[in-house]
Write an enzyme that holds these catalytic residues in place. Structure first.
Site, short mmCIF file in Angstrom:
data_model
loop_
_atom_site.label_atom_id
_atom_site.label_comp_id
_atom_site.label_asym_id
_atom_site.label_seq_id
_atom_site.Cartn_x
_atom_site.Cartn_y
_atom_site.Cartn_z
N HIS A 86 -11.61 -19.22 2.12
CA HIS A 86 -11.41 -19.39 0.69
C HIS A 86 -12.72 -19.29 -0.08
CE1 HIS A 86 -7.14 -21.08 0.72
NE2 HIS A 86 -7.16 -19.94 0.08
N GLU A 102 5.06 3.86 6.50
CA GLU A 102 3.96 3.19 7.19
C GLU A 102 4.22 3.08 8.70
OE1 GLU A 102 3.36 -0.56 5.19
OE2 GLU A 102 5.49 -0.90 4.95
N ASP A 140 -0.85 -0.01 7.54
CA ASP A 140 0.03 -0.13 8.71
C ASP A 140 0.17 1.19 9.45
OD1 ASP A 140 0.95 -2.79 9.06
OD2 ASP A 140 1.91 -2.64 7.11
N CYS A 193 -0.86 3.84 -1.07
CA CYS A 193 -1.29 2.53 -1.60
C CYS A 193 -2.05 1.69 -0.58
CB CYS A 193 -0.10 1.77 -2.15
SG CYS A 193 1.15 1.38 -0.92
C1 PEP Z 1 -0.04 -0.73 3.89
O1 PEP Z 1 0.47 -1.03 4.97
O2 PEP Z 1 -0.85 0.20 3.74
C2 PEP Z 1 0.30 -1.49 2.66
C3 PEP Z 1 -0.11 -1.11 1.48
O3 PEP Z 1 1.01 -2.63 2.83
P1 PEP Z 1 0.39 -4.02 3.30
O4 PEP Z 1 -1.11 -3.88 3.36
O5 PEP Z 1 0.87 -5.03 2.32
O6 PEP Z 1 1.00 -4.20 4.66
MG MG Z 2 2.12 -2.40 5.08
#
Ligand code: PEP
Ligand code: MG
Length: 582
Positions: free
Chosen positions: A191, A431, A455, A503
Protein backbone atom coordinates in the site's frame (compact mmCIF):
# COMPACT_ATOMS: atom_id res chain seq x y z
CA UNK A 1 25.13 6.78 -15.62
CA UNK A 2 23.77 4.19 -13.19
CA UNK A 3 26.55 1.61 -12.96
CA UNK A 4 28.79 3.49 -10.59
CA UNK A 5 29.99 2.48 -7.15
CA UNK A 6 27.64 4.73 -5.24
CA UNK A 7 24.55 3.50 -7.12
CA UNK A 8 22.09 0.86 -5.85
CA UNK A 9 19.08 -0.68 -7.48
CA UNK A 10 15.70 -1.70 -6.05
CA UNK A 11 12.18 -1.98 -7.42
CA UNK A 12 10.87 1.14 -9.16
CA UNK A 13 7.65 1.71 -7.20
CA UNK A 14 6.59 5.25 -8.14
CA UNK A 15 8.00 7.25 -11.06
CA UNK A 16 9.81 10.59 -10.95
CA UNK A 17 13.30 11.88 -10.19
CA UNK A 18 14.23 13.77 -7.08
CA UNK A 19 17.42 15.08 -5.46
CA UNK A 20 17.30 15.61 -1.69
CA UNK A 21 18.85 14.73 1.68
CA UNK A 22 18.21 11.38 3.36
CA UNK A 23 16.17 11.05 6.51
CA UNK A 24 16.49 7.74 8.34
CA UNK A 25 13.16 6.79 9.78
CA UNK A 26 13.36 4.01 12.31
CA UNK A 27 10.15 2.51 13.46
CA UNK A 28 10.02 1.75 17.12
CA UNK A 29 8.83 -1.76 17.72
CA UNK A 30 7.30 -1.74 21.16
CA UNK A 31 8.50 -4.42 23.56
CA UNK A 32 5.71 -6.50 24.98
CA UNK A 33 5.39 -7.12 28.71
CA UNK A 34 4.34 -10.60 29.67
CA UNK A 35 3.57 -10.37 33.36
CA UNK A 36 0.69 -11.55 35.45
CA UNK A 37 -1.57 -8.74 36.59
CA UNK A 38 -3.52 -8.33 39.81
CA UNK A 39 -5.97 -5.56 38.90
CA UNK A 40 -8.10 -6.88 36.04
CA UNK A 41 -10.51 -3.92 36.02
CA UNK A 42 -7.64 -1.51 35.59
CA UNK A 43 -6.19 -3.63 32.77
CA UNK A 44 -9.53 -3.67 30.95
CA UNK A 45 -9.91 0.08 31.38
CA UNK A 46 -6.40 0.60 30.05
CA UNK A 47 -7.28 -1.60 27.06
CA UNK A 48 -10.41 0.45 26.29
CA UNK A 49 -8.45 3.68 26.47
CA UNK A 50 -5.71 2.31 24.21
CA UNK A 51 -8.25 1.12 21.65
CA UNK A 52 -10.01 4.49 21.68
CA UNK A 53 -6.75 6.38 21.34
CA UNK A 54 -5.64 4.15 18.46
CA UNK A 55 -8.95 4.69 16.74
CA UNK A 56 -8.66 8.46 17.11
CA UNK A 57 -5.18 8.39 15.59
CA UNK A 58 -6.35 6.32 12.66
CA UNK A 59 -9.38 8.56 12.11
CA UNK A 60 -6.97 11.47 11.84
CA UNK A 61 -4.89 9.62 9.26
CA UNK A 62 -8.08 8.62 7.47
CA UNK A 63 -9.35 12.19 7.10
CA UNK A 64 -5.95 13.31 5.89
CA UNK A 65 -5.92 10.45 3.40
CA UNK A 66 -9.39 11.35 2.14
CA UNK A 67 -8.05 14.84 1.40
CA UNK A 68 -4.93 13.64 -0.34
CA UNK A 69 -6.07 10.42 -1.98
CA UNK A 70 -9.86 10.46 -2.23
CA UNK A 71 -12.40 8.23 -0.48
CA UNK A 72 -11.54 5.01 -2.26
CA UNK A 73 -7.85 4.84 -1.59
CA UNK A 74 -8.34 6.14 1.93
CA UNK A 75 -10.46 3.09 2.63
CA UNK A 76 -7.25 1.22 3.55
CA UNK A 77 -7.46 3.08 6.84
CA UNK A 78 -11.13 2.43 7.27
CA UNK A 79 -10.31 -1.26 7.04
CA UNK A 80 -7.77 -0.81 9.84
CA UNK A 81 -10.31 1.01 11.98
CA UNK A 82 -12.73 -1.85 11.40
CA UNK A 83 -10.25 -4.28 12.91
CA UNK A 84 -10.23 -2.16 16.06
CA UNK A 85 -14.01 -2.47 16.12
CA UNK A 86 -14.09 -6.20 15.42
CA UNK A 87 -16.25 -7.57 18.28
CA UNK A 88 -14.85 -11.10 18.00
CA UNK A 89 -11.27 -9.89 18.31
CA UNK A 90 -11.97 -7.43 21.12
CA UNK A 91 -14.13 -9.90 23.08
CA UNK A 92 -11.44 -12.56 22.81
CA UNK A 93 -8.80 -10.16 24.07
CA UNK A 94 -11.00 -9.08 26.99
CA UNK A 95 -11.93 -12.66 27.88
CA UNK A 96 -8.32 -13.80 27.82
CA UNK A 97 -7.20 -10.90 30.04
CA UNK A 98 -9.83 -11.97 32.59
CA UNK A 99 -9.14 -15.67 32.39
CA UNK A 100 -5.37 -15.70 32.06
CA UNK A 101 -4.71 -12.56 34.17
CA UNK A 102 -1.91 -11.66 31.79
CA UNK A 103 -0.78 -8.23 30.73
CA UNK A 104 -3.04 -6.74 27.97
CA UNK A 105 0.06 -6.01 25.88
CA UNK A 106 0.82 -9.71 25.70
CA UNK A 107 -2.74 -10.75 24.84
CA UNK A 108 -3.11 -8.02 22.18
CA UNK A 109 0.20 -9.03 20.63
CA UNK A 110 -0.72 -12.72 20.68
CA UNK A 111 -4.23 -12.33 19.26
CA UNK A 112 -3.37 -9.86 16.48
CA UNK A 113 -0.33 -11.93 15.53
CA UNK A 114 -2.75 -14.79 14.76
CA UNK A 115 -4.47 -12.54 12.18
CA UNK A 116 -1.08 -11.77 10.71
CA UNK A 117 0.01 -15.40 10.55
CA UNK A 118 -3.13 -16.23 8.58
CA UNK A 119 -2.38 -13.48 6.08
CA UNK A 120 1.24 -14.52 5.77
CA UNK A 121 0.15 -18.02 4.82
CA UNK A 122 -1.77 -16.65 1.86
CA UNK A 123 -0.38 -17.29 -1.61
CA UNK A 124 -1.07 -13.82 -2.97
CA UNK A 125 1.50 -11.06 -2.56
CA UNK A 126 -1.41 -8.70 -1.85
CA UNK A 127 -2.48 -10.54 1.30
CA UNK A 128 1.09 -10.86 2.52
CA UNK A 129 1.53 -7.12 2.15
CA UNK A 130 -1.64 -6.54 4.19
CA UNK A 131 -0.07 -8.38 7.11
CA UNK A 132 2.32 -5.41 7.47
CA UNK A 133 -0.70 -3.14 7.86
CA UNK A 134 -1.90 -5.35 10.70
CA UNK A 135 1.55 -5.06 12.30
CA UNK A 136 0.98 -1.32 12.30
CA UNK A 137 -2.28 -1.65 14.22
CA UNK A 138 -0.73 -4.03 16.72
CA UNK A 139 2.14 -1.66 17.42
CA UNK A 140 -0.23 1.24 17.68
CA UNK A 141 -2.38 -0.43 20.35
CA UNK A 142 0.66 -1.63 22.32
CA UNK A 143 2.21 1.86 22.22
CA UNK A 144 -1.05 3.29 23.48
CA UNK A 145 -1.22 0.66 26.23
CA UNK A 146 2.17 1.99 27.30
CA UNK A 147 0.70 5.51 27.11
CA UNK A 148 3.46 6.64 24.76
CA UNK A 149 2.98 9.46 22.31
CA UNK A 150 2.72 8.98 18.60
CA UNK A 151 5.86 10.32 16.96
CA UNK A 152 6.51 10.74 13.32
CA UNK A 153 8.57 13.89 13.43
CA UNK A 154 10.14 14.65 10.14
CA UNK A 155 11.53 17.71 8.44
CA UNK A 156 10.49 19.07 5.06
CA UNK A 157 11.99 18.16 1.70
CA UNK A 158 13.76 14.93 2.59
CA UNK A 159 13.85 11.43 1.13
CA UNK A 160 12.60 9.03 3.78
CA UNK A 161 14.67 5.87 4.23
CA UNK A 162 13.12 3.04 6.17
CA UNK A 163 12.94 -0.70 6.58
CA UNK A 164 9.29 -0.68 5.77
CA UNK A 165 6.64 2.02 5.51
CA UNK A 166 3.01 1.62 6.41
CA UNK A 167 0.33 3.41 4.37
CA UNK A 168 -0.21 5.67 7.38
CA UNK A 169 3.48 6.69 7.38
CA UNK A 170 3.31 7.40 3.67
CA UNK A 171 0.30 9.68 4.00
CA UNK A 172 1.58 11.48 7.08
CA UNK A 173 4.97 12.17 5.56
CA UNK A 174 3.38 13.56 2.42
CA UNK A 175 1.88 16.24 4.66
CA UNK A 176 5.37 17.62 5.34
CA UNK A 177 6.39 17.62 1.73
CA UNK A 178 8.52 14.52 1.63
CA UNK A 179 10.40 14.28 -1.66
CA UNK A 180 10.70 10.51 -1.97
CA UNK A 181 10.63 7.12 -0.28
CA UNK A 182 13.16 4.31 -0.17
CA UNK A 183 12.47 1.09 1.71
CA UNK A 184 14.34 -2.16 2.28
CA UNK A 185 11.23 -4.27 1.99
CA UNK A 186 7.88 -4.16 0.27
CA UNK A 187 6.76 -4.86 -3.27
CA UNK A 188 4.85 -3.05 -5.98
CA UNK A 189 1.54 -4.03 -4.45
CA UNK A 190 2.42 -2.69 -0.99
CA UNK A 191 0.00 0.00 0.00
CA UNK A 192 2.89 2.34 0.66
CA UNK A 193 3.87 1.97 -3.02
CA UNK A 194 0.30 2.43 -4.22
CA UNK A 195 -0.12 5.50 -2.04
CA UNK A 196 3.21 6.95 -3.24
CA UNK A 197 2.06 6.56 -6.85
CA UNK A 198 -1.25 8.25 -6.08
CA UNK A 199 0.53 11.11 -4.34
CA UNK A 200 3.03 11.41 -7.19
CA UNK A 201 6.01 10.96 -4.89
CA UNK A 202 8.94 9.01 -6.42
CA UNK A 203 9.65 5.78 -4.55
CA UNK A 204 11.87 2.72 -4.56
CA UNK A 205 10.99 -0.40 -2.58
CA UNK A 206 12.79 -3.68 -1.96
CA UNK A 207 16.21 -1.97 -1.92
CA UNK A 208 17.68 -4.42 0.55
CA UNK A 209 20.29 -3.00 2.91
CA UNK A 210 19.27 0.52 1.92
CA UNK A 211 19.21 1.66 5.49
CA UNK A 212 22.74 0.39 6.07
CA UNK A 213 24.19 2.01 2.99
CA UNK A 214 22.53 5.38 3.39
CA UNK A 215 23.36 7.63 6.32
CA UNK A 216 21.23 10.40 7.70
CA UNK A 217 21.69 13.60 5.75
CA UNK A 218 23.45 11.94 2.79
CA UNK A 219 22.59 13.65 -0.49
CA UNK A 220 20.63 11.28 -2.71
CA UNK A 221 19.43 11.09 -6.27
CA UNK A 222 16.30 8.95 -6.41
CA UNK A 223 15.28 7.74 -9.86
CA UNK A 224 11.80 6.25 -9.49
CA UNK A 225 11.67 5.29 -13.17
CA UNK A 226 14.51 2.80 -12.88
CA UNK A 227 14.50 2.13 -9.14
CA UNK A 228 18.02 3.48 -8.65
CA UNK A 229 19.46 5.58 -5.89
CA UNK A 230 22.81 7.37 -5.96
CA UNK A 231 24.37 8.09 -2.59
CA UNK A 232 26.35 11.34 -2.35
CA UNK A 233 26.44 11.85 -6.11
CA UNK A 234 29.35 13.51 -7.88
CA UNK A 235 28.98 16.96 -9.43
CA UNK A 236 28.70 15.25 -12.81
CA UNK A 237 25.94 12.92 -11.62
CA UNK A 238 23.99 15.78 -10.06
CA UNK A 239 24.18 17.79 -13.25
CA UNK A 240 23.08 14.82 -15.31
CA UNK A 241 19.97 14.32 -13.18
CA UNK A 242 19.19 18.03 -12.88
CA UNK A 243 19.06 18.06 -16.64
CA UNK A 244 16.72 15.08 -16.65
CA UNK A 245 14.42 16.79 -14.15
CA UNK A 246 14.32 19.83 -16.41
CA UNK A 247 13.63 17.67 -19.48
CA UNK A 248 10.79 16.01 -17.62
CA UNK A 249 9.29 19.36 -16.71
CA UNK A 250 9.41 20.55 -20.32
CA UNK A 251 8.09 17.23 -21.51
CA UNK A 252 5.12 17.43 -19.10
CA UNK A 253 4.32 20.90 -20.40
CA UNK A 254 4.42 19.70 -23.99
CA UNK A 255 2.14 16.80 -23.15
CA UNK A 256 -0.36 19.06 -21.45
CA UNK A 257 -0.65 21.06 -24.68
CA UNK A 258 -1.78 17.94 -26.54
CA UNK A 259 -4.77 17.43 -24.26
CA UNK A 260 -7.43 18.33 -26.79
CA UNK A 261 -5.62 16.99 -29.83
CA UNK A 262 -6.57 13.61 -31.33
CA UNK A 263 -4.24 10.60 -31.34
CA UNK A 264 -3.70 10.77 -35.09
CA UNK A 265 -0.67 9.70 -37.15
CA UNK A 266 1.12 12.12 -39.49
CA UNK A 267 -0.72 10.45 -42.41
CA UNK A 268 -4.12 10.80 -40.74
CA UNK A 269 -4.89 7.44 -39.25
CA UNK A 270 -6.71 8.07 -35.97
CA UNK A 271 -6.38 5.67 -33.06
CA UNK A 272 -9.10 5.90 -30.46
CA UNK A 273 -6.99 6.42 -27.34
CA UNK A 274 -8.96 5.43 -24.26
CA UNK A 275 -8.26 4.94 -20.57
CA UNK A 276 -8.51 1.92 -18.28
CA UNK A 277 -10.41 2.63 -15.10
CA UNK A 278 -9.80 0.70 -11.90
CA UNK A 279 -11.20 3.20 -9.43
CA UNK A 280 -13.98 5.68 -9.96
CA UNK A 281 -11.80 8.54 -8.65
CA UNK A 282 -9.51 8.15 -11.62
CA UNK A 283 -12.18 9.64 -13.86
CA UNK A 284 -10.86 13.12 -13.09
CA UNK A 285 -7.49 12.12 -14.53
CA UNK A 286 -9.15 10.42 -17.51
CA UNK A 287 -10.86 13.70 -18.41
CA UNK A 288 -7.86 15.85 -17.54
CA UNK A 289 -5.54 13.79 -19.74
CA UNK A 290 -7.86 14.00 -22.71
CA UNK A 291 -8.78 10.31 -23.12
CA UNK A 292 -11.36 9.53 -25.79
CA UNK A 293 -13.52 7.63 -23.36
CA UNK A 294 -12.86 4.53 -21.29
CA UNK A 295 -11.86 1.26 -22.91
CA UNK A 296 -12.02 -0.90 -19.79
CA UNK A 297 -13.79 -0.47 -16.47
CA UNK A 298 -12.58 -3.25 -14.15
CA UNK A 299 -15.67 -3.82 -12.00
CA UNK A 300 -13.84 -6.22 -9.65
CA UNK A 301 -12.87 -3.14 -7.69
CA UNK A 302 -16.50 -2.57 -6.70
CA UNK A 303 -16.63 -5.98 -5.17
CA UNK A 304 -13.48 -5.32 -3.14
CA UNK A 305 -14.77 -1.97 -2.03
CA UNK A 306 -18.21 -3.11 -0.93
CA UNK A 307 -17.14 -6.57 0.31
CA UNK A 308 -20.25 -8.07 -1.25
CA UNK A 309 -21.13 -7.45 -4.87
CA UNK A 310 -23.32 -4.33 -4.72
CA UNK A 311 -26.99 -4.57 -5.55
CA UNK A 312 -28.47 -3.34 -8.83
CA UNK A 313 -29.34 0.16 -7.65
CA UNK A 314 -25.87 0.83 -6.22
CA UNK A 315 -24.16 -0.46 -9.36
CA UNK A 316 -26.52 1.47 -11.61
CA UNK A 317 -25.61 4.71 -9.87
CA UNK A 318 -21.92 4.01 -10.26
CA UNK A 319 -22.15 3.11 -13.97
CA UNK A 320 -24.42 6.07 -14.68
CA UNK A 321 -22.00 8.42 -12.95
CA UNK A 322 -19.07 7.12 -15.02
CA UNK A 323 -21.14 7.38 -18.22
CA UNK A 324 -22.20 10.94 -17.44
CA UNK A 325 -18.73 12.12 -16.48
CA UNK A 326 -17.19 11.14 -19.81
CA UNK A 327 -20.25 11.81 -22.01
CA UNK A 328 -20.36 12.00 -25.04
CA UNK A 329 -17.32 9.71 -25.14
CA UNK A 330 -17.98 6.00 -24.79
CA UNK A 331 -17.30 3.69 -21.86
CA UNK A 332 -16.77 -0.08 -21.96
CA UNK A 333 -17.87 -1.74 -18.74
CA UNK A 334 -16.42 -5.19 -18.23
CA UNK A 335 -18.56 -7.56 -16.21
CA UNK A 336 -17.01 -8.98 -13.07
CA UNK A 337 -13.69 -10.73 -13.73
CA UNK A 338 -12.90 -12.73 -10.62
CA UNK A 339 -10.73 -15.79 -10.06
CA UNK A 340 -7.09 -16.27 -11.06
CA UNK A 341 -5.09 -13.66 -9.20
CA UNK A 342 -8.27 -11.79 -8.33
CA UNK A 343 -9.99 -12.88 -5.14
CA UNK A 344 -13.13 -15.01 -5.55
CA UNK A 345 -16.21 -13.80 -3.69
CA UNK A 346 -16.82 -17.29 -2.39
CA UNK A 347 -14.67 -19.51 -0.22
CA UNK A 348 -13.35 -22.05 -2.72
CA UNK A 349 -9.80 -23.35 -2.89
CA UNK A 350 -8.80 -24.27 -6.41
CA UNK A 351 -5.66 -26.24 -7.25
CA UNK A 352 -4.99 -24.07 -10.29
CA UNK A 353 -7.00 -20.85 -10.09
CA UNK A 354 -5.68 -19.35 -13.35
CA UNK A 355 -7.17 -22.29 -15.21
CA UNK A 356 -10.21 -22.48 -12.99
CA UNK A 357 -13.35 -20.61 -12.11
CA UNK A 358 -12.53 -17.28 -13.79
CA UNK A 359 -14.39 -14.49 -15.54
CA UNK A 360 -17.36 -15.55 -17.64
CA UNK A 361 -17.24 -19.13 -16.25
CA UNK A 362 -17.92 -17.83 -12.77
CA UNK A 363 -20.62 -15.43 -14.00
CA UNK A 364 -22.55 -18.09 -15.89
CA UNK A 365 -22.55 -20.22 -12.74
CA UNK A 366 -23.77 -17.30 -10.63
CA UNK A 367 -26.68 -16.15 -12.70
CA UNK A 368 -28.27 -13.82 -10.11
CA UNK A 369 -25.08 -11.88 -9.71
CA UNK A 370 -24.50 -11.80 -13.49
CA UNK A 371 -28.02 -10.61 -14.28
CA UNK A 372 -27.91 -7.99 -11.54
CA UNK A 373 -24.80 -6.53 -13.12
CA UNK A 374 -26.14 -6.68 -16.67
CA UNK A 375 -29.37 -4.92 -15.64
CA UNK A 376 -27.36 -2.23 -13.84
CA UNK A 377 -25.15 -1.67 -16.91
CA UNK A 378 -28.19 -1.57 -19.20
CA UNK A 379 -29.86 1.01 -16.98
CA UNK A 380 -26.67 3.08 -16.98
CA UNK A 381 -26.70 3.03 -20.80
CA UNK A 382 -29.63 5.43 -21.00
CA UNK A 383 -27.47 8.12 -22.67
CA UNK A 384 -26.27 5.61 -25.26
CA UNK A 385 -22.59 5.83 -24.37
CA UNK A 386 -22.08 2.55 -22.52
CA UNK A 387 -20.86 -0.73 -24.00
CA UNK A 388 -20.70 -4.06 -22.24
CA UNK A 389 -17.91 -6.67 -22.39
CA UNK A 390 -17.28 -10.11 -20.89
CA UNK A 391 -13.88 -11.46 -19.77
CA UNK A 392 -12.06 -14.79 -20.26
CA UNK A 393 -14.18 -16.06 -23.11
CA UNK A 394 -13.26 -19.57 -24.26
CA UNK A 395 -16.18 -20.70 -26.41
CA UNK A 396 -18.77 -19.35 -28.82
CA UNK A 397 -21.37 -20.98 -26.59
CA UNK A 398 -20.45 -18.58 -23.77
CA UNK A 399 -20.89 -15.60 -26.08
CA UNK A 400 -24.30 -16.77 -27.26
CA UNK A 401 -25.42 -17.42 -23.70
CA UNK A 402 -24.28 -13.92 -22.77
CA UNK A 403 -26.29 -12.37 -25.61
CA UNK A 404 -29.36 -14.37 -24.63
CA UNK A 405 -29.07 -13.27 -20.99
CA UNK A 406 -28.71 -9.64 -22.08
CA UNK A 407 -31.97 -10.04 -24.04
CA UNK A 408 -33.69 -11.47 -20.97
CA UNK A 409 -32.45 -8.59 -18.84
CA UNK A 410 -33.70 -6.08 -21.42
CA UNK A 411 -37.10 -7.73 -21.21
CA UNK A 412 -37.06 -7.41 -17.39
CA UNK A 413 -36.30 -3.71 -17.64
CA UNK A 414 -39.01 -3.19 -20.24
CA UNK A 415 -41.51 -4.77 -17.87
CA UNK A 416 -40.31 -2.48 -15.09
CA UNK A 417 -40.69 0.49 -17.45
CA UNK A 418 -37.03 1.50 -17.11
CA UNK A 419 -35.10 3.19 -19.95
CA UNK A 420 -31.92 1.72 -21.48
CA UNK A 421 -30.03 1.64 -24.78
CA UNK A 422 -31.63 -1.15 -26.76
CA UNK A 423 -28.73 -1.08 -29.26
CA UNK A 424 -25.98 -1.26 -26.66
CA UNK A 425 -22.77 -2.67 -28.17
CA UNK A 426 -21.70 -6.05 -26.80
CA UNK A 427 -18.12 -7.24 -26.87
CA UNK A 428 -15.67 -9.77 -25.54
CA UNK A 429 -12.12 -9.82 -24.26
CA UNK A 430 -9.77 -12.00 -26.26
CA UNK A 431 -7.28 -13.19 -23.69
CA UNK A 432 -7.22 -16.96 -24.12
CA UNK A 433 -5.35 -18.59 -27.07
CA UNK A 434 -8.40 -20.63 -28.16
CA UNK A 435 -10.37 -17.41 -28.65
CA UNK A 436 -7.44 -15.86 -30.51
CA UNK A 437 -7.35 -18.76 -32.96
CA UNK A 438 -11.05 -18.30 -33.78
CA UNK A 439 -10.99 -14.51 -33.71
CA UNK A 440 -12.99 -14.20 -36.92
CA UNK A 441 -15.87 -16.36 -35.72
CA UNK A 442 -15.99 -14.49 -32.41
CA UNK A 443 -15.89 -11.16 -34.19
CA UNK A 444 -18.91 -12.20 -36.22
CA UNK A 445 -20.86 -12.68 -33.00
CA UNK A 446 -20.17 -9.31 -31.36
CA UNK A 447 -19.77 -5.57 -31.99
CA UNK A 448 -16.23 -5.24 -30.69
CA UNK A 449 -13.35 -7.20 -29.24
CA UNK A 450 -10.65 -6.08 -26.86
CA UNK A 451 -7.33 -7.92 -26.67
CA UNK A 452 -6.29 -8.53 -23.07
CA UNK A 453 -2.56 -9.01 -23.48
CA UNK A 454 -1.92 -9.39 -19.74
CA UNK A 455 -3.67 -12.74 -19.76
CA UNK A 456 -3.17 -13.62 -23.41
CA UNK A 457 0.62 -13.58 -22.98
CA UNK A 458 0.49 -15.73 -19.85
CA UNK A 459 -1.76 -18.34 -21.46
CA UNK A 460 0.04 -18.32 -24.79
CA UNK A 461 3.53 -18.69 -23.31
CA UNK A 462 2.46 -20.70 -20.23
CA UNK A 463 4.13 -18.11 -18.00
CA UNK A 464 2.36 -16.88 -14.86
CA UNK A 465 1.91 -13.10 -15.17
CA UNK A 466 2.73 -12.56 -11.49
CA UNK A 467 5.56 -15.02 -10.87
CA UNK A 468 8.96 -13.36 -10.39
CA UNK A 469 10.89 -16.58 -11.03
CA UNK A 470 9.73 -16.79 -14.64
CA UNK A 471 9.21 -13.09 -15.30
CA UNK A 472 12.02 -13.10 -17.92
CA UNK A 473 9.94 -15.51 -19.97
CA UNK A 474 6.87 -13.27 -19.91
CA UNK A 475 7.64 -11.53 -23.21
CA UNK A 476 5.26 -9.21 -24.99
CA UNK A 477 7.56 -9.21 -28.03
CA UNK A 478 7.76 -12.99 -28.24
CA UNK A 479 7.19 -13.72 -31.97
CA UNK A 480 4.18 -15.91 -31.14
CA UNK A 481 2.60 -13.05 -29.16
CA UNK A 482 3.16 -10.53 -31.94
CA UNK A 483 1.84 -12.95 -34.55
CA UNK A 484 -1.20 -13.84 -32.42
CA UNK A 485 -2.10 -10.17 -31.97
CA UNK A 486 -1.63 -9.66 -35.72
CA UNK A 487 -3.84 -12.68 -36.44
CA UNK A 488 -6.63 -11.49 -34.12
CA UNK A 489 -6.69 -8.02 -35.65
CA UNK A 490 -6.60 -9.26 -39.23
CA UNK A 491 -9.28 -11.89 -38.73
CA UNK A 492 -11.60 -9.63 -36.76
CA UNK A 493 -11.26 -6.77 -39.23
CA UNK A 494 -11.98 -9.12 -42.12
CA UNK A 495 -15.54 -9.36 -40.87
CA UNK A 496 -15.88 -5.68 -41.76
CA UNK A 497 -18.09 -5.02 -38.73
CA UNK A 498 -16.02 -5.48 -35.61
CA UNK A 499 -13.98 -2.85 -33.86
CA UNK A 500 -10.67 -4.08 -32.40
CA UNK A 501 -9.11 -2.65 -29.29
CA UNK A 502 -6.29 -3.64 -26.91
CA UNK A 503 -6.47 -2.97 -23.18
CA UNK A 504 -3.55 -4.89 -21.63
CA UNK A 505 -0.44 -3.22 -20.18
CA UNK A 506 1.38 -3.77 -23.47
CA UNK A 507 -0.55 -0.81 -24.88
CA UNK A 508 1.20 1.52 -22.45
CA UNK A 509 4.67 0.26 -23.33
CA UNK A 510 6.10 3.06 -25.44
CA UNK A 511 8.21 0.63 -27.46
CA UNK A 512 5.15 -1.45 -28.40
CA UNK A 513 3.00 1.44 -29.66
CA UNK A 514 4.37 1.72 -33.27
CA UNK A 515 4.05 -2.05 -33.66
CA UNK A 516 0.45 -2.12 -32.38
CA UNK A 517 -0.55 0.79 -34.60
CA UNK A 518 1.08 -0.94 -37.56
CA UNK A 519 -0.77 -4.17 -36.84
CA UNK A 520 -3.97 -2.21 -37.45
CA UNK A 521 -5.66 -1.69 -34.08
CA UNK A 522 -8.61 0.72 -34.02
CA UNK A 523 -8.22 1.61 -30.39
CA UNK A 524 -5.82 1.41 -27.46
CA UNK A 525 -6.86 1.57 -23.83
CA UNK A 526 -4.14 2.37 -21.30
CA UNK A 527 -3.90 3.71 -17.75
CA UNK A 528 -5.02 7.33 -17.60
CA UNK A 529 -1.56 8.56 -16.61
CA UNK A 530 -0.03 7.03 -19.77
CA UNK A 531 -2.43 8.77 -22.19
CA UNK A 532 -0.36 11.92 -22.89
CA UNK A 533 2.85 10.01 -23.60
CA UNK A 534 1.16 7.47 -25.87
CA UNK A 535 -0.69 10.23 -27.69
CA UNK A 536 2.52 12.09 -28.32
CA UNK A 537 4.10 8.96 -29.79
CA UNK A 538 1.12 8.24 -32.07
CA UNK A 539 1.13 11.82 -33.33
CA UNK A 540 4.72 11.36 -34.46
CA UNK A 541 4.17 8.11 -36.34
CA UNK A 542 3.55 7.55 -40.01
CA UNK A 543 0.96 4.78 -40.37
CA UNK A 544 2.63 3.67 -43.59
CA UNK A 545 5.95 3.23 -41.78
CA UNK A 546 4.40 1.40 -38.84
CA UNK A 547 2.72 -1.01 -41.27
CA UNK A 548 6.09 -1.84 -42.80
CA UNK A 549 7.54 -2.21 -39.29
CA UNK A 550 4.74 -4.60 -38.30
CA UNK A 551 5.14 -6.66 -41.47
CA UNK A 552 8.82 -7.06 -40.74
CA UNK A 553 8.25 -7.97 -37.08
CA UNK A 554 5.82 -10.69 -38.14
CA UNK A 555 8.66 -12.48 -39.92
CA UNK A 556 11.15 -12.61 -37.03
CA UNK A 557 11.78 -15.76 -35.04
CA UNK A 558 13.15 -14.40 -31.77
CA UNK A 559 12.08 -11.83 -29.20
CA UNK A 560 15.45 -10.12 -29.44
CA UNK A 561 15.13 -9.44 -33.16
CA UNK A 562 11.72 -7.86 -32.68
CA UNK A 563 12.84 -5.78 -29.72
CA UNK A 564 15.94 -4.55 -31.58
CA UNK A 565 13.84 -3.61 -34.58
CA UNK A 566 11.50 -1.59 -32.36
CA UNK A 567 14.36 0.15 -30.57
CA UNK A 568 15.89 1.07 -33.90
CA UNK A 569 12.55 2.35 -35.17
CA UNK A 570 12.25 4.56 -32.10
CA UNK A 571 15.78 5.88 -32.46
CA UNK A 572 14.93 7.05 -35.97
CA UNK A 573 11.78 8.88 -34.88
CA UNK A 574 11.95 12.64 -34.86
CA UNK A 575 10.57 14.65 -31.91
CA UNK A 576 10.31 11.71 -29.56
CA UNK A 577 12.62 12.28 -26.67
CA UNK A 578 10.40 10.30 -24.32
CA UNK A 579 12.21 6.98 -24.13
CA UNK A 580 15.50 8.79 -23.99
CA UNK A 581 14.40 10.73 -20.92
CA UNK A 582 13.07 7.74 -19.01
C1 PEP B 1 -5.76 -8.36 -19.61
O1 PEP B 1 -5.81 -9.55 -19.28
O2 PEP B 1 -4.96 -7.90 -20.44
C2 PEP B 1 -6.71 -7.39 -19.01
C3 PEP B 1 -6.80 -6.15 -19.45
O3 PEP B 1 -7.46 -7.82 -17.98
P1 PEP B 1 -6.92 -7.93 -16.47
O4 PEP B 1 -5.55 -7.33 -16.41
O5 PEP B 1 -7.93 -7.23 -15.63
O6 PEP B 1 -6.91 -9.42 -16.25
MG1 MG C 1 -7.45 -10.34 -18.13
Amino acid sequence: MTNTKNTYKGIAAAPGITIARAYQYTKKIEKVQDELISDIDEALLNLDEALNKSKKELLKVFSLAVDKLGENRASIFEAQIMILDDPVLIDTIRRRIKEEKRHPEFIVDDEISKYQALMNEAQEAYMKERSHDIEDIKNRIIRNLKKKKWQSRITNDVIVISDYLTPADTVLFARVNVKGYITNFGGLTSHAAIVARSLNIPAIVGLHEATNKIKNNDLLVLDGFHGTVIINPSEKQINYYREKIEQLRIYDEELAELKNEPAVTTDNKEILLQANLDLTEEIALVVQNGAKGIGLVRTEQLFQEYDVFPEEEVQYNIYREIAEKVYPEKVIIRTLDVGGDKVLPVDVKEPNPFLGWRGIRFLLDNMDLFKTQIRAILRGSEHKNLKMMIPMVCSIKEVRKFKKIVDECKEDLRERGLPFDNDIDLGIMIEVPSAAVMAREYAEEVDFISIGTNDLIQYLLAVDRGNEIVSDLYQEFHPSVVRTIGHIIKEAKNTGKCMVSLCGEMGADTLAVPLLVGLGLDSLSVSASAIPTIKKIIRNLSYEETRALAEKCLTFRTEKEIRNELIQFFDNLQNISVHKIF
